[in-house]
Design an enzyme around this catalytic site. Structure first.
Site, PDB file in Angstrom:
ATOM      1  CB  ALA A   1      -0.921  -0.017   1.212  1.00 16.99           C
TER       2      ALA A   1
ATOM      3  CB  CYS B   1      12.713  -2.110 -13.276  1.00 16.24           C
ATOM      4  SG  CYS B   1      13.338  -2.674 -11.678  1.00 16.24           S
TER       5      CYS B   1
ATOM      6  CD  GLU C   1      12.377  -8.962 -12.613  1.00 16.95           C
ATOM      7  OE1 GLU C   1      11.526  -8.735 -11.736  1.00 16.95           O
ATOM      8  OE2 GLU C   1      12.377  -8.420 -13.718  1.00 16.95           O
TER       9      GLU C   1
ATOM     10  CE1 TYR D   1      -0.378   2.172  -3.997  1.00 13.27           C
ATOM     11  CE2 TYR D   1      -0.067   3.858  -5.661  1.00 13.27           C
ATOM     12  CZ  TYR D   1      -0.905   3.026  -4.932  1.00 13.27           C
ATOM     13  OH  TYR D   1      -2.257   3.069  -5.151  1.00 13.27           O
TER      14      TYR D   1
ATOM     15  CB  CYS E   1      15.238  -6.064 -11.616  1.00 10.56           C
ATOM     16  SG  CYS E   1      13.996  -6.143 -10.323  1.00 10.56           S
TER      17      CYS E   1
HETATM   18  N1  THU Z   1       7.656  -5.620 -12.007  1.00 11.28           N
HETATM   19  C1  THU Z   1       8.350  -6.775 -11.781  1.00 11.28           C
HETATM   20  O1  THU Z   1       8.048  -7.523 -10.845  1.00 11.28           O
HETATM   21  N2  THU Z   1       9.367  -7.085 -12.613  1.00 11.28           N
HETATM   22  C2  THU Z   1       9.708  -6.365 -13.706  1.00 11.28           C
HETATM   23  O2  THU Z   1      10.613  -6.766 -14.419  1.00 11.28           O
HETATM   24  C3  THU Z   1       9.007  -5.109 -14.025  1.00 11.28           C
HETATM   25  C4  THU Z   1       7.980  -4.686 -13.054  1.00 11.28           C
HETATM   26  C5  THU Z   1       6.527  -5.311 -11.130  1.00 11.28           C
HETATM   27  C6  THU Z   1       6.709  -4.155 -10.187  1.00 11.28           C
HETATM   28  C7  THU Z   1       5.280  -3.789  -9.899  1.00 11.28           C
HETATM   29  O3  THU Z   1       4.782  -4.621  -8.867  1.00 11.28           O
HETATM   30  C8  THU Z   1       4.547  -4.137 -11.179  1.00 11.28           C
HETATM   31  O4  THU Z   1       5.392  -5.002 -11.899  1.00 11.28           O
HETATM   32  C9  THU Z   1       4.199  -2.939 -12.024  1.00 11.28           C
HETATM   33  O5  THU Z   1       5.301  -2.147 -12.239  1.00 11.28           O
END
Ligand code: THU
Length: 138
Positions: free
Chosen positions: A49, A89, A58, A51, A92
């Site tokens: 919550a 991202c 990953e 954010y 990650c």
């Molecule tokens: N997210 C991932 O878990 N991995 C990624 O490679 C990109 C984004 C998640 C983060 C968030 O919980 C949701 O996707 C939307 O951004």
């Protein structure tokens, strides 16, 4: 990476994806990593919550590996929630590079069965590391 290993990684990532806690974005992601010991660890995104505290799939998969004593990665699969590839991202990419050399494959998979294979070095050129993961002291 062998095809049957990739298939298993996709299966495990998909399984973890179904448990994703993503009530805010509605974007459920699964990931699976192959450790250098040959073990597979999977994870999903865990939102909050508050954010910014959310964790990517990953990061969860890598944490599962580290908790079991894994020291290095030989491969990563990221399972998208739709028919488009979900690239990791920036954060990650750095987290993956901590445990994987530049040549390690990173595979994006979609719900429609498409895959796109690249490498850690392609995703994060000139990564910041103190040493290559495989040479890291245990
Ligand atoms: N997210 C991932 O878990 N991995 C990624 O490679 C990109 C984004 C998640 C983060 C968030 O919980 C949701 O996707 C939307 O951004």
């Amino acid at each position: 990476m062998k095809k049957n290993v990739m298939t298993t990684l996709i299966e495990k990532a998909t399984e973890a994806q179904s448990n994703a806690h993503a009530p805010y974005s509605g974007f459920q992601v699964g990931a699976a990593v192959l450790s250098s010991d040959g073990d597979i660890f999977a994870g999903c995104n865990v939102e909050n919550a508050a954010y910014p505290l959310g964790q990517c799939a990953e990061a969860t998969a890598i944490g599962m590996m580290v908790a079991k004593g894994g020291k290095a990665l030989d491969g990563v699969v990221i399972m998208s929630p739709n028919d488009e590839f979900c690239f990791p991202c920036g954060g990650c990419r750095q987290k993956i590079a901590e445990f994987a050399g530049d040549a390690v494959p990173v595979i994006m998979a979609t719900k429609t069965g498409d895959t796109f294979t690249t490498t850690v070095g392609e995703l994060l050129p000139h990564a910041f590391r103190y040493s290559q993961p495989e040479k890291k002291a245990s």
